[in-house]
Design an enzyme around this catalytic site. Sequence first.
Site, short mmCIF file in Angstrom:
data_model
loop_
_atom_site.label_atom_id
_atom_site.label_comp_id
_atom_site.label_asym_id
_atom_site.label_seq_id
_atom_site.Cartn_x
_atom_site.Cartn_y
_atom_site.Cartn_z
N HIS A 58 -4.22 42.74 4.92
CA HIS A 58 -5.38 41.85 5.05
C HIS A 58 -6.00 42.01 6.44
O HIS A 58 -7.22 42.18 6.58
CB HIS A 58 -4.95 40.40 4.82
CG HIS A 58 -5.98 39.36 5.19
ND1 HIS A 58 -6.77 38.72 4.27
CD2 HIS A 58 -6.33 38.85 6.40
CE1 HIS A 58 -7.58 37.87 4.89
NE2 HIS A 58 -7.32 37.92 6.19
N GLU A 59 -5.15 41.96 7.48
CA GLU A 59 -5.69 42.08 8.84
C GLU A 59 -6.27 43.46 9.09
O GLU A 59 -7.31 43.60 9.74
CB GLU A 59 -4.60 41.75 9.87
CG GLU A 59 -4.05 40.33 9.78
CD GLU A 59 -5.09 39.23 9.78
OE1 GLU A 59 -6.23 39.45 10.23
OE2 GLU A 59 -4.78 38.12 9.30
N GLU A 103 -13.35 37.06 4.79
CA GLU A 103 -11.94 36.85 4.46
C GLU A 103 -11.63 37.32 3.04
O GLU A 103 -10.53 37.82 2.78
CB GLU A 103 -11.57 35.38 4.63
CG GLU A 103 -11.63 34.88 6.06
CD GLU A 103 -10.61 35.54 6.98
OE1 GLU A 103 -9.59 36.06 6.47
OE2 GLU A 103 -10.83 35.55 8.20
N HIS A 144 -9.73 43.68 7.74
CA HIS A 144 -10.80 43.06 8.54
C HIS A 144 -11.54 44.09 9.38
O HIS A 144 -12.70 43.87 9.76
CB HIS A 144 -10.22 41.97 9.45
CG HIS A 144 -10.17 40.62 8.81
ND1 HIS A 144 -11.26 40.05 8.18
CD2 HIS A 144 -9.16 39.71 8.71
CE1 HIS A 144 -10.93 38.85 7.72
NE2 HIS A 144 -9.65 38.63 8.02
N ASP A 193 -8.88 39.97 1.90
CA ASP A 193 -7.89 39.70 0.86
C ASP A 193 -7.90 40.81 -0.19
O ASP A 193 -6.84 41.27 -0.64
CB ASP A 193 -8.19 38.36 0.16
CG ASP A 193 -7.59 37.17 0.89
OD1 ASP A 193 -6.76 37.36 1.80
OD2 ASP A 193 -7.96 36.03 0.54
#
Length: 652
Positions: free
Chosen positions: A501-502, A561, A505, A565
Amino acid sequence: MNNKFAVRGGSGSGDTTVVDKTARPQDNLYLAVNSDYLDQLEIPADRSRMGSFDQIAENVEKTLMADFAAFASGEKEVPALPNLAKAVELYKLAKDFDKRNADGAEPIQADLKKLEGLNSWNDLQGAASALAKEGFDLPFSFSVDADMKNTKVNTVYFGGPHIFLPDTTTYESPDAEKLLGVLKEQTLKLFQMAGVSEEKAAEYVDGALAYDQRLAKVVKSSEEWADYPAMYNPISLADFKSKFTSFDMGQFLAGFLGEEPEVLINTEPRYLDQAEGLLNEASFSEIKGWMLVKFINDVASSLSQEFREAAFPFSQALTGQPQLASGIKQAYRIANSTFSEVVGVYYGQTYFGAAAKEDVLGMIKRMLKVYEDRLAKNDWLSQATKDKAITKLQALILKVGYPDKIEDIYNRLQVTPAEEGGSLYSNLQAASQESIKYSLEKLHQPVDRTVWLMPGNLVNACYDPQRNDITFPAAILQAPFYSADQSRAANYGGIGAVIAHEVSHAFDNNGAQFDEFGNMKNWWTEADYKEFADRTKAEIALFDGLKFGPTTLNGKQIVSENIADQGGLTAAMTACKKEGQGLEDFYANWARVWAQKSLEAAIKMIVSVDVHAPGPLRANVQAQCQDEFYETFDVKPGDGMYLAPEDRVKIW
């Protein structure tokens, strides 16, 4: 994308806040996995929500509270970690309610009189820069941070203030009048407890509420702040100053920064264009009232128990939290927030350790390899854009557990004990002023890329587009996210998905506009970026209008976000499959980490400001977009989790 979604979010998605022990993964993955847990879960009286994240955070807090109590009593020796003894000293001050109660409003009298003593527009202009350096709220803000287009150097950012309600949209909600009424009643009481006359208090509050209403029509909403690159609007000093006729901005900058910078970054163009209408002599009494209302509500919690209780109703109205947190819990939280990195390093060294750090680093590197492989095989990017994306991925800086060195600000913070005349309030003010000074000094210093955005004891993780780094604090690296006692598949569904997930980003709608050095720069071909923008619109539509309890989701506000995800779950699932692991545990743990129960008021507040979708919908909607989910649970048309293949959003 068409609009024939079956049930976005699974059957019952209009109310995933209600448990359903009969739910099947085919109809509602989140409720099938979590209903038994949620049925037993109770929200403590001093909280407004509870769930997987919250329970870990509460356990971390209990552990550290016990340590601080032992340090303060002398039962345990304070470790020789730089500045930890200062945190313990501040904790002692904060937990000494005999002194706090005896002092009453005395600690704030000098600062209260400073604001009350502003009798004219000229008084305010003359004092504004000093007030800003002392940490008082003004109806505009300045900060120093890395230049988004040249992240080696720092620059000055300008913006508007924070308003009283959580978001500009809250002013338009049916709850606005009630919330402002609670704030008004609370503030009048606080002023009178502090010795302000009833007449003056009423004047301040009426002016403040009128002024805040004007600000709310101009400052950015949470949806607008979610567009990170839109903050970058360089403006010359001359053009900037020309926006202020009544307020002497040159005098302010010279006093606050010690100079007038040639260029500033304007984060709120609409506010700046209307600044003259908000900052003028006719508005003086409203501005003064607004500053005083901000002040009395901000400082009340650092005074006596009576002040703490008097300052609770507005927070309670916003969150629904039944009870104020205990004084001892507040004492720990004050020490922890003021010395956050110090406490985080103590936690990391004591409860995480070097071996676990190496293990998690290995997991991250394996996940990065999977991500690189997925980018290389991507079927909608040109080779030129793929190469740039992989370059950015390989340049990612990894920050795991806790930092090796503590930032210098903590060496500069000092705590004056009670026996030397210190109060909790005076120490917190001194810390705030030192932090402001420290931040402003960075203007002519190179950007320090080793700084961590999160302390080691925080249950969270983050990506910083301006440093192109990812941070995984020690506290998140435990069950249900990560445990040696869980299956590999469960770990991939937990920490694996968080890691990816990070990483994702770096390629969300905001991160995609920054290069491997953290500079805002276009590295896409025109055709590739158009395709990415179309897929981003599909992700917005996927969540926009979804119901959650009493709220409706805003797809634009939460899109970054949701992209993270989507990419994170897909990469983690790919890694899990590569190891030959079954996906039932993977998807079950993905749903488990988002388990949460919230009070209705808290849901309204969080949805209005949060850039994340509510956990239950994060769990369900992303799973619905993966073909492997359908194969794993044999999901068919007519099932609650079924989305037609053309409605499944795929980006990374």
